[in-house]
Design a protein around this motif. Sequence first.
Motif, mmCIF file in Angstrom:
data_model
loop_
_atom_site.group_PDB
_atom_site.id
_atom_site.type_symbol
_atom_site.label_atom_id
_atom_site.label_comp_id
_atom_site.label_asym_id
_atom_site.label_seq_id
_atom_site.Cartn_x
_atom_site.Cartn_y
_atom_site.Cartn_z
ATOM 1 N N LEU A 22 81.558 44.618 -11.846
ATOM 2 C CA LEU A 22 80.721 44.128 -10.760
ATOM 3 C C LEU A 22 81.118 42.698 -10.411
ATOM 4 C CD1 LEU A 22 78.291 44.469 -8.845
ATOM 5 C CD2 LEU A 22 76.849 43.580 -10.696
ATOM 6 N N MET A 23 81.407 42.477 -9.129
ATOM 7 C CA MET A 23 81.779 41.149 -8.649
ATOM 8 C C MET A 23 80.767 40.685 -7.605
ATOM 9 S SD MET A 23 84.452 40.404 -10.398
ATOM 10 C CE MET A 23 85.027 38.949 -9.542
ATOM 11 N N LEU A 24 80.478 39.391 -7.615
ATOM 12 C CA LEU A 24 79.514 38.776 -6.704
ATOM 13 C C LEU A 24 80.209 37.676 -5.914
ATOM 14 C CD1 LEU A 24 76.741 38.310 -9.402
ATOM 15 C CD2 LEU A 24 76.874 40.168 -7.736
ATOM 16 N N GLU A 25 79.934 37.620 -4.616
ATOM 17 C CA GLU A 25 80.512 36.573 -3.780
ATOM 18 C C GLU A 25 79.482 35.462 -3.602
ATOM 19 O OE1 GLU A 25 82.893 36.056 0.446
ATOM 20 O OE2 GLU A 25 81.421 37.675 0.254
ATOM 21 N N TYR A 32 84.666 33.178 -2.736
ATOM 22 C CA TYR A 32 84.633 32.872 -4.173
ATOM 23 C C TYR A 32 83.869 34.001 -4.868
ATOM 24 C CZ TYR A 32 86.275 28.007 -3.856
ATOM 25 O OH TYR A 32 87.027 26.872 -3.670
ATOM 26 N N TRP A 33 84.598 34.854 -5.555
ATOM 27 C CA TRP A 33 84.026 36.008 -6.251
ATOM 28 C C TRP A 33 83.979 35.722 -7.749
ATOM 29 C CZ3 TRP A 33 82.156 40.434 -3.928
ATOM 30 C CH2 TRP A 33 82.377 40.530 -2.559
ATOM 31 N N GLN A 34 82.947 36.220 -8.396
ATOM 32 C CA GLN A 34 82.755 35.965 -9.820
ATOM 33 C C GLN A 34 81.854 37.012 -10.440
ATOM 34 O OE1 GLN A 34 80.537 32.207 -9.032
ATOM 35 N NE2 GLN A 34 78.969 33.114 -10.344
ATOM 36 N N THR A 58 71.303 40.221 -10.221
ATOM 37 C CA THR A 58 71.697 41.587 -9.859
ATOM 38 C C THR A 58 70.547 42.586 -9.863
ATOM 39 O OG1 THR A 58 72.174 42.341 -12.110
ATOM 40 C CG2 THR A 58 73.961 41.199 -10.918
ATOM 41 N N GLY A 59 69.448 42.263 -10.523
ATOM 42 C CA GLY A 59 68.356 43.210 -10.686
ATOM 43 C C GLY A 59 68.587 44.208 -11.805
ATOM 44 N N ALA A 109 70.371 37.896 -5.059
ATOM 45 C CA ALA A 109 69.541 36.831 -4.490
ATOM 46 C C ALA A 109 70.354 36.182 -3.376
ATOM 47 C CB ALA A 109 69.190 35.815 -5.567
ATOM 48 N N PRO A 110 69.913 36.273 -2.107
ATOM 49 C CA PRO A 110 70.720 35.779 -0.996
ATOM 50 C C PRO A 110 70.998 34.281 -1.028
ATOM 51 C CG PRO A 110 68.571 36.547 -0.233
ATOM 52 C CD PRO A 110 68.671 36.889 -1.687
ATOM 53 N N ASP A 111 70.191 33.507 -1.742
ATOM 54 C CA ASP A 111 70.474 32.074 -1.843
ATOM 55 C C ASP A 111 71.636 31.801 -2.794
ATOM 56 O OD1 ASP A 111 68.707 32.968 -3.900
ATOM 57 O OD2 ASP A 111 68.200 30.890 -4.363
ATOM 58 N N GLU A 112 71.972 32.776 -3.650
ATOM 59 C CA GLU A 112 73.079 32.596 -4.599
ATOM 60 C C GLU A 112 74.331 33.377 -4.214
ATOM 61 O OE1 GLU A 112 72.658 32.300 -8.825
ATOM 62 O OE2 GLU A 112 70.487 32.494 -8.620
ATOM 63 N N HIS A 113 74.136 34.599 -3.722
ATOM 64 C CA HIS A 113 75.280 35.465 -3.427
ATOM 65 C C HIS A 113 75.129 36.129 -2.066
ATOM 66 C CE1 HIS A 113 75.241 35.189 -7.882
ATOM 67 N NE2 HIS A 113 76.495 34.876 -7.627
ATOM 68 N N ARG A 114 76.250 36.360 -1.418
ATOM 69 C CA ARG A 114 76.221 36.970 -0.093
ATOM 70 C C ARG A 114 76.683 38.414 -0.090
ATOM 71 N NH1 ARG A 114 79.452 34.248 4.059
ATOM 72 N NH2 ARG A 114 80.460 36.185 4.592
ATOM 73 N N ALA A 115 77.382 38.847 -1.149
ATOM 74 C CA ALA A 115 77.882 40.214 -1.221
ATOM 75 C C ALA A 115 78.156 40.583 -2.676
ATOM 76 C CB ALA A 115 79.165 40.348 -0.398
ATOM 77 N N TRP A 116 78.301 41.870 -2.909
ATOM 78 C CA TRP A 116 78.654 42.377 -4.235
ATOM 79 C C TRP A 116 79.504 43.628 -4.055
ATOM 80 C CZ3 TRP A 116 77.122 47.340 -5.528
ATOM 81 C CH2 TRP A 116 76.121 47.902 -4.733
ATOM 82 N N CYS A 117 80.283 43.945 -5.088
ATOM 83 C CA CYS A 117 81.061 45.179 -5.085
ATOM 84 C C CYS A 117 81.497 45.499 -6.509
ATOM 85 C CB CYS A 117 82.273 45.069 -4.163
ATOM 86 S SG CYS A 117 83.496 43.841 -4.655
ATOM 87 N N TRP A 118 81.776 46.761 -6.735
ATOM 88 C CA TRP A 118 82.368 47.215 -7.992
ATOM 89 C C TRP A 118 83.858 47.411 -7.741
ATOM 90 C CZ3 TRP A 118 79.864 47.627 -12.605
ATOM 91 C CH2 TRP A 118 78.468 47.580 -12.571
ATOM 92 N N LEU A 119 84.679 46.881 -8.616
ATOM 93 C CA LEU A 119 86.134 46.991 -8.471
ATOM 94 C C LEU A 119 86.761 47.436 -9.785
ATOM 95 C CD1 LEU A 119 86.887 43.595 -6.678
ATOM 96 C CD2 LEU A 119 86.899 45.873 -5.636
ATOM 97 N N PRO A 120 87.895 48.145 -9.716
ATOM 98 C CA PRO A 120 88.660 48.388 -10.940
ATOM 99 C C PRO A 120 88.997 47.033 -11.571
ATOM 100 C CG PRO A 120 89.571 49.634 -9.096
ATOM 101 C CD PRO A 120 88.551 48.704 -8.529
#
Length: 148
Positions: A22-25, A32-34, A58-59, A109-120
């Motif tokens: 799971l990556m968060l932008e 900046y993904w992390q 992430t919940g 949380a929109p104040d911390e991250h703008r997007a998320w995705c699962w990647l290999p």
Amino acid sequence: MKPYKQPVSVLVVIHTPDLQVLMLERAAHPGYWQSVTGSREGDEALIDTARREVAEETGITGGSLTDWQRTNTYEIFPEWRHRYAPGVTQNTEHVYSLEVATALTAHIAPDEHRAWCWLPWQDAAARCFSESNRVAILALAAGRPSER
């Protein structure tokens, strides 16, 4: 006045058994993904910091959380130093992983991250802006989370 942040944080690499990560932008830094990161609050145990940050960012509240018994020390970006006591320039990051059974929907949380995705794992490592995060994903994939 809000108290200063502690220069002690956690990095939590959330992954599935087949190493989807799971990556968060970051909201303040598009591109900046992390993985999940966050600072310890008060005198909470670091494993509790990891659980709290995962839930806040992430919940996600389940899964198997592992303390890698590994730390990274890095320079705090100048733009974020105002959050810390005067003169604090370095942070100690404690590394964890959280295995979940399947790729779950993240409630960010929109104040911390703008997007998320699962990647290999390979793609997740390549997308990280943080070197310590990249190294942690590579170590996870190699089956060596306690090694640098």
